[in-house]
Design an enzyme around this catalytic site. Structure first.
Site, mmCIF file in Angstrom:
data_model
loop_
_atom_site.group_PDB
_atom_site.id
_atom_site.type_symbol
_atom_site.label_atom_id
_atom_site.label_comp_id
_atom_site.label_asym_id
_atom_site.label_seq_id
_atom_site.Cartn_x
_atom_site.Cartn_y
_atom_site.Cartn_z
ATOM 1 N N SER A 201 0.725 -1.266 0.157
ATOM 2 C CA SER A 201 0.008 0.012 -0.034
ATOM 3 C C SER A 201 0.753 1.446 0.088
ATOM 4 O O SER A 201 1.720 1.430 0.686
ATOM 5 C CB SER A 201 -0.991 0.048 1.174
ATOM 6 O OG SER A 201 -1.430 1.445 1.284
ATOM 7 N N TYR B 245 -0.980 6.163 -4.900
ATOM 8 C CA TYR B 245 -1.916 7.012 -4.661
ATOM 9 C C TYR B 245 -1.097 8.249 -5.311
ATOM 10 O O TYR B 245 -0.138 8.599 -4.944
ATOM 11 C CB TYR B 245 -2.191 7.416 -3.269
ATOM 12 C CG TYR B 245 -3.362 6.539 -2.626
ATOM 13 C CD1 TYR B 245 -4.500 6.266 -3.181
ATOM 14 C CD2 TYR B 245 -3.075 6.131 -1.358
ATOM 15 C CE1 TYR B 245 -5.445 5.457 -2.893
ATOM 16 C CE2 TYR B 245 -4.048 5.348 -0.643
ATOM 17 C CZ TYR B 245 -5.119 5.030 -1.437
ATOM 18 O OH TYR B 245 -6.150 4.093 -0.903
ATOM 19 N N THR C 296 -4.248 3.687 -7.818
ATOM 20 C CA THR C 296 -5.858 3.501 -6.962
ATOM 21 C C THR C 296 -6.360 4.951 -7.543
ATOM 22 O O THR C 296 -5.923 5.928 -7.158
ATOM 23 C CB THR C 296 -5.780 3.336 -5.597
ATOM 24 O OG1 THR C 296 -5.288 2.027 -5.341
ATOM 25 C CG2 THR C 296 -7.098 3.499 -5.225
ATOM 26 N N LYS D 48 -6.689 0.565 -10.584
ATOM 27 C CA LYS D 48 -7.532 -0.010 -9.592
ATOM 28 C C LYS D 48 -8.757 1.121 -8.994
ATOM 29 O O LYS D 48 -8.556 2.269 -8.981
ATOM 30 C CB LYS D 48 -6.974 -0.317 -8.271
ATOM 31 C CG LYS D 48 -7.805 -0.663 -6.939
ATOM 32 C CD LYS D 48 -6.810 -1.309 -5.857
ATOM 33 C CE LYS D 48 -7.534 -1.999 -4.801
ATOM 34 N NZ LYS D 48 -8.009 -0.873 -3.759
ATOM 35 N N HIS E 67 -13.388 -0.087 -3.657
ATOM 36 C CA HIS E 67 -12.697 0.035 -2.235
ATOM 37 C C HIS E 67 -13.256 -0.311 -1.025
ATOM 38 O O HIS E 67 -13.286 0.059 0.030
ATOM 39 C CB HIS E 67 -12.468 1.564 -2.182
ATOM 40 C CG HIS E 67 -11.092 2.175 -1.730
ATOM 41 N ND1 HIS E 67 -9.953 2.459 -2.332
ATOM 42 C CD2 HIS E 67 -10.712 2.123 -0.110
ATOM 43 C CE1 HIS E 67 -9.108 2.708 -1.535
ATOM 44 N NE2 HIS E 67 -9.360 2.688 -0.202
HETATM 45 C C1 FNR Z 1 -8.182 -0.380 2.193
HETATM 46 N N1 FNR Z 1 -8.227 -0.312 0.882
HETATM 47 C C2 FNR Z 1 -7.079 0.333 0.070
HETATM 48 N N2 FNR Z 1 -6.797 0.420 -1.156
HETATM 49 C C3 FNR Z 1 -5.915 1.050 -1.652
HETATM 50 O O1 FNR Z 1 -5.773 1.068 -2.948
HETATM 51 N N3 FNR Z 1 -4.910 1.638 -1.012
HETATM 52 C C4 FNR Z 1 -4.982 1.555 0.163
HETATM 53 O O2 FNR Z 1 -4.162 1.858 1.151
HETATM 54 C C5 FNR Z 1 -5.965 0.895 0.953
HETATM 55 N N4 FNR Z 1 -6.467 0.855 2.238
HETATM 56 C C6 FNR Z 1 -7.289 0.106 2.906
HETATM 57 C C7 FNR Z 1 -7.600 0.272 4.170
HETATM 58 C C8 FNR Z 1 -8.332 -0.710 4.828
HETATM 59 C C9 FNR Z 1 -8.439 -0.779 6.355
HETATM 60 C C10 FNR Z 1 -9.337 -1.099 4.026
HETATM 61 C C11 FNR Z 1 -10.446 -2.042 4.809
HETATM 62 C C12 FNR Z 1 -9.206 -1.165 2.693
HETATM 63 C C13 FNR Z 1 -8.952 -0.918 -0.151
HETATM 64 C C14 FNR Z 1 -8.454 -2.217 -0.418
HETATM 65 O O3 FNR Z 1 -7.566 -2.430 -1.301
HETATM 66 C C15 FNR Z 1 -9.834 -3.265 -0.985
HETATM 67 O O4 FNR Z 1 -10.374 -2.700 -2.348
HETATM 68 C C16 FNR Z 1 -10.890 -3.548 -0.158
HETATM 69 O O5 FNR Z 1 -10.427 -3.833 1.091
HETATM 70 C C17 FNR Z 1 -11.667 -4.723 -0.478
HETATM 71 O O6 FNR Z 1 -12.900 -4.734 -0.032
HETATM 72 P P1 FNR Z 1 -13.191 -5.897 1.126
HETATM 73 O O7 FNR Z 1 -12.995 -7.094 0.393
HETATM 74 O O8 FNR Z 1 -12.021 -5.868 2.315
HETATM 75 O O9 FNR Z 1 -14.425 -5.788 1.733
#
Ligand code: FNR
Length: 415
Positions: free
Chosen positions: A120, A144, A170, A286, A310
């Protein structure tokens, strides 16, 4: 699979719950209320989080019989690598909130299970440290897009140097969504200097701290008196961690600078050209939800797409991710792989996503709960359970390999 059943028969309890709801409950118990709210929560009324699950519930598998499924092949090829199962770990920021070992523990678990980890942009540990912990395990880097193009290039170059095999951009978080739980708890980890380790380990970012006239250092945000006071307190009582070795004054400056550069709401398709010219790694977008955006991604020379909302954390009311998938798959027409995430909890979910045209899926919250409960071993167990669950579901549905999983295996049910 044999292992998992024989352990159970021997009376040995699993390290982390197999059932997702119990996993989430124990994950909750293992974390502070703020950490749990941040991880489990979504935007607004969390209707998109529910839509994610409903979109899976609406699809029902119609298993086929007598197909000789004694040998099952769950491997899939993605960007030149063969994965043992069609999934990877979606990028999740601020993992220190779940467990002190954070990203490195996850990296070791992913490497041991042979599935890619997407680092991340908001990681708790610098990508180089995590890459070191992973040996030759597959990793990608998620970006990002910062206001500073120099920072973007620096992060991507570092990702190349530490062996990342793809860059994930993303797109859905040019601004943070309306996260009601976090707002009510007045808790945003980044304001406390958590989850900014990729920045504080970056030469371009550190340089911009020294010299305000550098391009990385855009206009400082107007922080309220209240926020400034909080930052000052944090700076004074800095506990170490992400900003270890940096003085409290610099810690505060780093947080402010991070807020100033972190995202670029003015990002457009044309910005992608710079990245295309800068890296030879595959670029994956993404957060795609509309078929026209999928088509455009291919037109702009992108190498892959992640259909994702997300995890329901950005636009409350957005379409369930699995529901968005088929139209995007149709628009892309096999020209690049389409990965999907948001709502994957079981092997059946993976099967349904593949049946609707996904090449692979991204796993999110479940492994974060595994991490919170039992660190590296917990993440491994969550991944191993999902592998087995998927393999069983595939075989019991009459498919010997991933190529046999087609839309014909599903029927749409009314809820
Ligand atoms: C995320 N997600 C996310 N996506 C991304 O591109 N960069 C990031 O830093 C983060 N950080 C993040 C933190 C937390 C706590 C969560 C729950 C999610 C989104 C992640 O990549 C993904 O798209 C989702 O978690 C998918 O949904 P589910 O399966 O967790 O419900």
């Amino acid at each position: 699979q044999q292992d998992i059943y024989s352990k159970g028969l021997g009376g040995e309890k699993p390290l982390v719950p197999v059932d997702f709801h119990e996993l989430e409950r124990q994950g909750c118990d293992a974390m502070s209320p703020e950490a749990y709210a941040y991880i489990a929560g979504g935007a607004g009324l969390e209707s998109t989080m529910r839509a994610n699950r409903e979109s899976f519930d609406r699809q029902r598998i119609v298993p086929r019989m007598l197909n000789d499924v004694s040998e099952r092949d769950t491997t899939v090829n993605l960007f030149g690598r063969t994965l043992p199962s069609p999934f990877m770990l979606s990028p999740i920021g601020v993992l220190e909130m779940a467990h002190g070992d954070a990203d490195q523990a996850v990296g070791r678990a992913a490497a041991a299970e042979g599935i890619p980890m997407i680092f991340s942009n908001q990681a708790s540990q610098p990508m180089e440290q995590v890459a070191d912990a992973m040996g030759d395990g597959a990793r990608w880097f998620q970006l990002y897009w910062s206001k500073s193009d120099d920072l973007v290039r620096s992060l991507v170059s570092r990702a190349e140097s530490c062996g990342c095999e793809a860059i994930v951009v993303t797109l859905d978080t040019t601004m943070l969504g309306w996260r009601t739980r976090d707002l009510d708890l007045a808790y945003l980890p980044f304001l406390r200097g958590k989850g900014i380790a990729q920045y504080t380990s970056d030469p371009v970012f550190l340089e911009s701290l020294k010299n305000p006239s550098q391009p990385g250092n855009m206009a400082r945000p107007k922080l309220s008196l209240e926020t400034l006071k909080t930052l000052k307190q944090i700076g004074q009582s800095w506990p170490g961690g992400a900003l270890d070795g940096i003085s409290s004054g610099r810690a505060m400056a780093a947080v402010q600078e991070f807020i100033a550069v972190y995202s670029k709401p003015s990002l457009t398709w044309d910005d992608l050209k710079m990245l295309r010219d800068h890296t030879r790694l595959p670029i994956v977008l993404k957060g795609i939800q509309h078929p026209d955006d999928g088509r455009k991604a291919v037109d702009y020379g992108m190498d892959g797409i992640i259909v994702s909302n997300h995890g329901g954390r950005q636009v409350d009311g957005a379409i369930g991710s699995l529901e968005a998938l088929p139209e995007v798959v149709e628009a892309v027409a096999g020209r690049v792989p389409v990965i999907m995430d948001s709502g994957i909890r079981t092997g059946a979910d993976v099967f349904k996503a593949l049946a609707l045209g996904a090449t692979a899926v991204g796993l999110g919250r479940p492994w974060v709960y595994g991490l919170a409960i039992a660190g590296e071993a917990g993440v491994r167990e969550v991944i191993a359970n999902l592998k087995t669950d998927f393999e069983l579901t595939m075989g019991l549905s009459g498919c010997k390999s991933i190529s046999e999983i087609t839309p014909e295996a599903l029927r749409r049910a009314d809820l």
